[in-house]
Write an enzyme that holds these catalytic residues in place. Sequence first.
Site, PDB file in Angstrom:
ATOM      1  N   TYR A  53       0.835  -1.218   0.000  1.00  0.00           N
ATOM      2  CA  TYR A  53       0.000   0.000   0.000  1.00  0.00           C
ATOM      3  C   TYR A  53       0.864   1.261   0.000  1.00  0.00           C
ATOM      4  O   TYR A  53       0.466   2.296  -0.531  1.00  0.00           O
ATOM      5  CB  TYR A  53      -1.015  -0.051   1.149  1.00  0.00           C
ATOM      6  N   GLN A  86     -15.839   1.796  -5.385  1.00  0.00           N
ATOM      7  CA  GLN A  86     -15.028   0.663  -4.932  1.00  0.00           C
ATOM      8  C   GLN A  86     -13.553   1.079  -4.881  1.00  0.00           C
ATOM      9  O   GLN A  86     -12.721   0.370  -4.340  1.00  0.00           O
ATOM     10  CB  GLN A  86     -15.170  -0.533  -5.889  1.00  0.00           C
ATOM     11  N   ASN A  87     -13.271   2.247  -5.447  1.00  0.00           N
ATOM     12  CA  ASN A  87     -11.879   2.704  -5.540  1.00  0.00           C
ATOM     13  C   ASN A  87     -11.389   3.210  -4.197  1.00  0.00           C
ATOM     14  O   ASN A  87     -12.144   3.801  -3.426  1.00  0.00           O
ATOM     15  CB  ASN A  87     -11.746   3.806  -6.592  1.00  0.00           C
ATOM     16  N   HIS A 104     -14.543   0.082  -0.318  1.00  0.00           N
ATOM     17  CA  HIS A 104     -13.382  -0.781  -0.065  1.00  0.00           C
ATOM     18  C   HIS A 104     -12.258  -0.048   0.661  1.00  0.00           C
ATOM     19  O   HIS A 104     -11.115  -0.515   0.656  1.00  0.00           O
ATOM     20  CB  HIS A 104     -12.892  -1.375  -1.390  1.00  0.00           C
ATOM     21  N   GLY A 177     -17.004   1.886 -15.060  1.00  0.00           N
ATOM     22  CA  GLY A 177     -15.656   1.315 -14.965  1.00  0.00           C
ATOM     23  C   GLY A 177     -15.481   0.253 -13.910  1.00  0.00           C
ATOM     24  O   GLY A 177     -14.529   0.295 -13.124  1.00  0.00           O
ATOM     25  N   THR A 178     -16.419  -0.708 -13.882  1.00  0.00           N
ATOM     26  CA  THR A 178     -16.228  -1.834 -12.973  1.00  0.00           C
ATOM     27  C   THR A 178     -16.617  -3.119 -13.701  1.00  0.00           C
ATOM     28  O   THR A 178     -17.544  -3.135 -14.492  1.00  0.00           O
ATOM     29  CB  THR A 178     -17.058  -1.687 -11.672  1.00  0.00           C
TER      30      THR A 178
END
Length: 232
Positions: A53, A86-87, A104, A177-178
């Site tokens: 990360y 979700q980003n 997320h 965009g998923t």
Amino acid sequence: MKNLVVSSGAGISAESGVKTFRDADGLWENYPVMDVASHDGFLRDPALIHKFYNMLREKLIDAKPNAAHYGLVELEKYFNVNVITQNVDDLHERAGSKNVLHLHGELMKVRSLRHEERVYALPCDKLTDKGLETSVDTRDPYGDPVRPHIVFFQEAVPNMDQACVLAQDADVFVVIGTSLVVYPAASLLHYAPRNAEVYYIDPRPSAVPSYVHVIPKPATEGVKELIEILTK
Ligand code: APR
């Protein structure tokens, strides 16, 4: 004002130079997802996950919001816009979106390992590591270790209930965009009311119900087209 709810995935950040997960040369093609993004992976090797990360955070600093992120801000002139993403990047926020709900987690934040409500936005001078990098030795002001403020695989998605309530109130629901393969985020589409207008912007769209208006274009072009449709 009518409610416009967006459900965005990695694809909206692709044109900002942020890798998606499952496209060719995607993140999961180069890193074993269960080693770098799962609950068990963190228990097994927390140092590796801190490093992973840290690397993503470093890359995000150079990324900029693109025309798709800004297009959603533009739509705030015409709709009450809620972005559910979700980003873990902060590109929606940096573009100026007022209502962003992360399903997320958030890459630019870490939290106490022992008190999950203690969340720290990086860089944070209260932590023993003052920059954007953390490690197993980083301590918060209470002396506790920290972890990425990310929802790992095998962990619950705490904001999902709130996301479902937003989706159920949508007059317009837009998926951008998923790949729609990760649940429960992928199920949001089905919470939109039957009389809502539903759009899906993706150059390689996954299968969706026939009532969804698919715009098979990259996000920057697709959001431009969506604005023309919604504001004509
Ligand atoms: N514009 C719009 N969509 C794009 C673009 C673009 N320029 N480029 C790629 N896409 C689309 C792809 O066609 C694909 O449908 O973005 C989608 C990316 O899919 P994934 O890589 O699976 O990303 P996402 O759906 O966000 O993954 C969901 O999986 O690994 C977990 O937590 C991670 O949040 C992530 C979740």
